[in-house]
Design an enzyme around this catalytic site. Structure first.
Site, PDB file in Angstrom:
ATOM      1  N   GLU A  33      87.303  75.528  60.691  1.00  0.00           N
ATOM      2  CA  GLU A  33      87.720  76.829  60.138  1.00  0.00           C
ATOM      3  C   GLU A  33      87.084  78.004  60.873  1.00  0.00           C
ATOM      4  O   GLU A  33      87.645  79.102  60.913  1.00  0.00           O
ATOM      5  CB  GLU A  33      87.390  76.905  58.648  1.00  0.00           C
ATOM      6  N   PHE A  60      85.148  69.885  42.294  1.00  0.00           N
ATOM      7  CA  PHE A  60      85.162  69.379  43.663  1.00  0.00           C
ATOM      8  C   PHE A  60      85.639  70.477  44.614  1.00  0.00           C
ATOM      9  O   PHE A  60      86.644  71.120  44.376  1.00  0.00           O
ATOM     10  CB  PHE A  60      86.086  68.159  43.762  1.00  0.00           C
ATOM     11  N   GLN A  61      84.904  70.676  45.691  1.00  0.00           N
ATOM     12  CA  GLN A  61      85.195  71.696  46.692  1.00  0.00           C
ATOM     13  C   GLN A  61      85.271  73.097  46.086  1.00  0.00           C
ATOM     14  O   GLN A  61      86.063  73.921  46.527  1.00  0.00           O
ATOM     15  CB  GLN A  61      86.469  71.361  47.479  1.00  0.00           C
ATOM     16  N   LYS A  68      94.392  77.349  42.875  1.00  0.00           N
ATOM     17  CA  LYS A  68      95.514  76.455  43.154  1.00  0.00           C
ATOM     18  C   LYS A  68      96.659  76.636  42.164  1.00  0.00           C
ATOM     19  O   LYS A  68      97.827  76.592  42.544  1.00  0.00           O
ATOM     20  CB  LYS A  68      95.018  75.002  43.124  1.00  0.00           C
ATOM     21  N   MET A  93      69.756  83.512  77.731  1.00  0.00           N
ATOM     22  CA  MET A  93      69.203  84.778  77.248  1.00  0.00           C
ATOM     23  C   MET A  93      67.901  84.542  76.492  1.00  0.00           C
ATOM     24  O   MET A  93      66.948  85.315  76.615  1.00  0.00           O
ATOM     25  CB  MET A  93      70.230  85.492  76.371  1.00  0.00           C
TER      26      MET A  93
END
Lengths: 583, 164
Positions: A50, A112-113, A162, A479
């Site tokens: 993502e 969940f999630q 959802k 760097m």
């Protein structure tokens, strides 16, 4: 038209003119993905992480000026997107990120999630919404696009439970063409009296300086800026984010300023008596220590965001407004006024600047058998005629890219300036390539950064995105190593990457072309070949000098006139002094 | 310098956390924060007391204004304003002379006793923060069982008002 929540989302995106969305499916967004599958107008790009989705959308937005759009699932989908959202936030890039959420009834139950996406992203979005009512879905999406793209742009998250997207619940849908938000009124015009005052001050300057940033590009004000600077004939510098708004090869541009900017730009900042800042925010990498910043200057600051003005550096003439409109008004005011530029003063100012320029602060020494990272960027510049879109990751290579690739047009230089996000370059390049399939797109990166989002090589394959990866491979986190060399007595703590992958084989494993270059003499051939292969993603693994440093440099706590110059430049100065030629 | 900033914000879930989150993220002080729905149920009125240099206060007001949920705001300490805070104090009041002393002290401060038991009084007092401090100071420390303060609210004097 009766549509389900999922269908509303897709239909809305079509109506809003969205061509691409970058995303990754999951449980909470299954209904939306089902609706996506049933249409062909909005193209979905399936990334491999993502973070890649947000960076790709971000790259698309930076290159086109249109908002980038992402779709990710709840929980880890949302948290993986956070780095990309924060990246866009710091650089004021318009993104709309749709995050799935667990069903409304499950919110707050540690389902969940489940993660509180609105809470998690609060600190790095311009605004965010949780959709609680299907009837407000379309309106909320419209608000999200409106907020993301107006005023000072930025990312907006819309968290969608959802159940809101359930296929069997349908409601009438109409595209909300307009939006009304009483609490959000971006400024559309700068104050006329302030603009007049600014112009008078600007014309009275003996040692003027123009300093511009990403805001000019975001507002599409580059034409106006060019007219203004050319009309005045004043020296100008641009921030890392602003490169390309004013042509990088124009003589009035005296180089980027700041920590790794040119000697002349920083010295001119230090000595100027009037500073016109447009669309930049006096970031700490630009100002050095603020107590010694522009000690002789009266400062005019033009910005769309009032909170940017006098945040770190006080402005004498603040102007809140969009760059394009304000510069347009400045041009008119210059035409109207009787005041004139002090030509003799300007001439001697330019003379002084030219003496600084003659020191050539980016100079580096080429070696016969060892590729210098700078020469790789210079070669890329030549091979692409300076016309490629360049994305970059974060570190030394980013600075070399900014120093040695001279951007003549805006939106060609795409990098994470504010947040400094390693892993940005490759997915951003995908977004750019989607928007401009006929144009050369190269990602200048390092072996550290590229590995942070290297999985997107797979996305490049799936969607035929033939970007060119210019990997400046010094086997160090360059760097950080440079800072450890300068400030930690060369204690190189965890900056050497042992067990690097064979990038050539890795690219081949992903179905791409890999080329390794380790001799300066082979650079040109390899680059020409990379760009000749128009329809292939090419990974150029360029083995560079391990301990090359980025010069010049303003160290922490130092002012613009206290730059550290390279050993090469020090030696040259010593020689000039001996000859008595140094002023 | 101490400032009182009054805000009208969208009466939506999350508005409060955006505002308090802004203060913590940018390291600004909050001395007190009060919030309640207004006569227009779509709006909340919030009063924040904060301290900082002029430059910080300027940033606070600008940053607050930038939040999409903030409809309007005003630093009322820039004008002529009235400030009040409310306090409940539960004190021990066990027999004489303690009960009379508490009663007398409360009368001096124009506080009201709003709940009485055999062993305690609950006192309500409204005034400036300083007045509430003074009352607590005057009350013997050992007598105090519990203190609840509302945080300051403020309003501008005269015709100026923070309304839509």
């Amino acid at each position: 038209m009766e549509l389900s929540g999922s269908e509303i989302i897709i239909q809305f995106l079509k109506d809003e003119g969205v061509e691409y969305i970058f995303g990754y499916p999951g449980g909470a967004v299954l209904h939306i993905y089902d609706a996506l599958e049933k249409q062909n107008d909005v193209m979905h790009i399936l990334v491999r992480h993502e973070q890649g989705a947000t960076h790709a959308a971000d790259g698309f937005a930076r290159a086109t000026g249109k908002p980038g759009v992402c779709l990710v699932t709840s929980g880890p989908g949302a948290t993986n997107a956070v780095t990309g959202i924060a990246t866009a936030y710091m650089d004021s890039i318009p993104l709309v990120v749709l995050t799935g959420q667990v069903p409304s009834h499950a919110i707050g139950t540690d389902a969940f999630q489940e993660v509180d996406a609105v809470g998690v992203t609060r600190a790095c979005v311009k605004h965010n919404f949780l959709v609680k009512d299907l009837n407000k879905l379309a309106e909320t999406l419209k608000k999200a696009f409106y907020v993301a793209t107006t005023g000072r742009p930025g990312p907006v998250v819309v968290d969608i439970p959802k159940d809101i997207t359930a296929p069997h619940i349908k409601i009438p849908y109409e595209y909300p063409a307009t939006v009304d938000m009483r609490s959000y009124n971006p400024t559309f015009r700068g104050h006329p009296r302030q603009i007049k005052r600014a112009v008078e001050l600007l014309l009275s300057a003996k040692r003027p300086m123009v300093y511009t940033g990403g805001g000019v590009i975001l507002d599409g004000a580059h034409e106006e800026l060019r007219q203004l600077v050319r009309k005045l004939g004043y020296p100008m510098t641009q921030t890392l984010m602003g490169l390309g708004a004013y042509p990088g090869t124009d003589p009035l541009f005296i180089g980027m300023l700041g920590m790794h900017g040119t000697y002349e730009a920083n010295m001119a900042m230090h000595e100027c008596d009037v500073l016109l800042c447009i669309g930049a925010r006096f970031d700490d990498r630009i100002t050095g220590v603020t107590s010694k910043f522009c000690p002789y200057a009266q400062i005019i600051h033009v910005d769309i965001d009032p909170s940017s003005i006098s945040k770190t550096v006080s402005a004498d003439i603040p102007i809140v407004g969009p760059a394009k409109q304000v510069i347009g008004e400045m041009l008119k005011a210059i035409d109207k006024t009787d005041s004139e530029i002090d030509k003799p003063a300007l001439d001697s100012w330019w003379k002084r600047i030219k003496s600084w320029q003659s020191q050539d602060s980016f100079a580096y020494e080429k070696k016969k058998d060892l590729i210098q990272p700078q020469e790789a960027v210079e070669e890329l510049y030549r091979v692409t005629n300076g016309e490629a879109f360049i994305t970059s990751d974060v570190g030394q290579h980013q600075m070399y890219a900014a120093q040695f690739y001279h951007f003549d047009e805006p939106r060609r230089w795409i990098n994470s300036g504010g947040l400094g996000t390693m892993g940005f370059g490759l997915p951003a390049a995908m977004g750019v390539k989607l928007a401009f399939p006929e144009r050369d797109v190269a990602c200048i990166t390092g072996e550290g950064s590229i590995q942070m989002c290297i999985q997107e090589l797979s996305t490049c394959k799936q969607y035929d995105l033939p970007v060119k990866i210019i990997n400046l491979n010094n086997r160090y986190l360059g760097m950080v190593r440079q800072w450890q060399e300068f400030f930690y007595e060369k204690r190189y703590s965890h900056v050497y990457m042992d067990s690097l992958p064979d990038f050539v084989k890795l690219s081949e494993a992903y179905g791409h072309v890999g080329i390794r270059v380790d001799k300066p003499g082979d650079l040109n051939d390899a680059m020409v070949e990379a760009f000749r292969l128009k329809d292939r993603t090419v990974f150029l693994d360029i083995i560079t000098d391990q301990e090359a440093n980025v010069y010049p440099m303003i160290s922490n706590g130092k002012a613009h006139n206290e730059m550290d110059i390279s050993p090469l430049q020090q030696a040259r100065q010593a020689e000039l002094k001996k000859k008595g030629e140094l002023v | 310098m101490r400032h009182i900033i009054s805000l009208l914000v969208e009466n939506e879930a999350g508005a409060l956390s955006r505002i308090s989150g802004l203060f913590s993220a940018r390291g600004y002080n909050i001395e007190s924060l009060t919030v309640a729905e207004t006569e227009d149920p779509s709006l909340s009125r919030m009063t924040i007391t904060t301290t900082g240099s002029d430059r910080i206060i300027e940033q606070i007001t600008k940053q607050l204004h930038k939040l999409i949920d903030v409809v309007k705001l005003q630093d009322i300490t820039e004008g002529n304003y009235i400030e009040r805070e409310m306090m409940f104090v539960k004190v021990k009041a066990e027999g004489e002379p303690q009960r009379s002393e508490v009663k007398r002290l409360s009368d001096i401060f124009r506080a009201r006793i709003i709940d009485v038991t055999d062993t305690t009084f609950c006192i309500e007092l409204t005034g400036s923060g300083d007045k509430l401090d003074a009352y607590i100071k005057a009350m013997h420390e050992n007598n105090i069982v519990e203190v609840v303060r509302s945080g300051s609210m403020g309003i501008l004097r005269g015709e100026r008002a923070l309304t839509l």
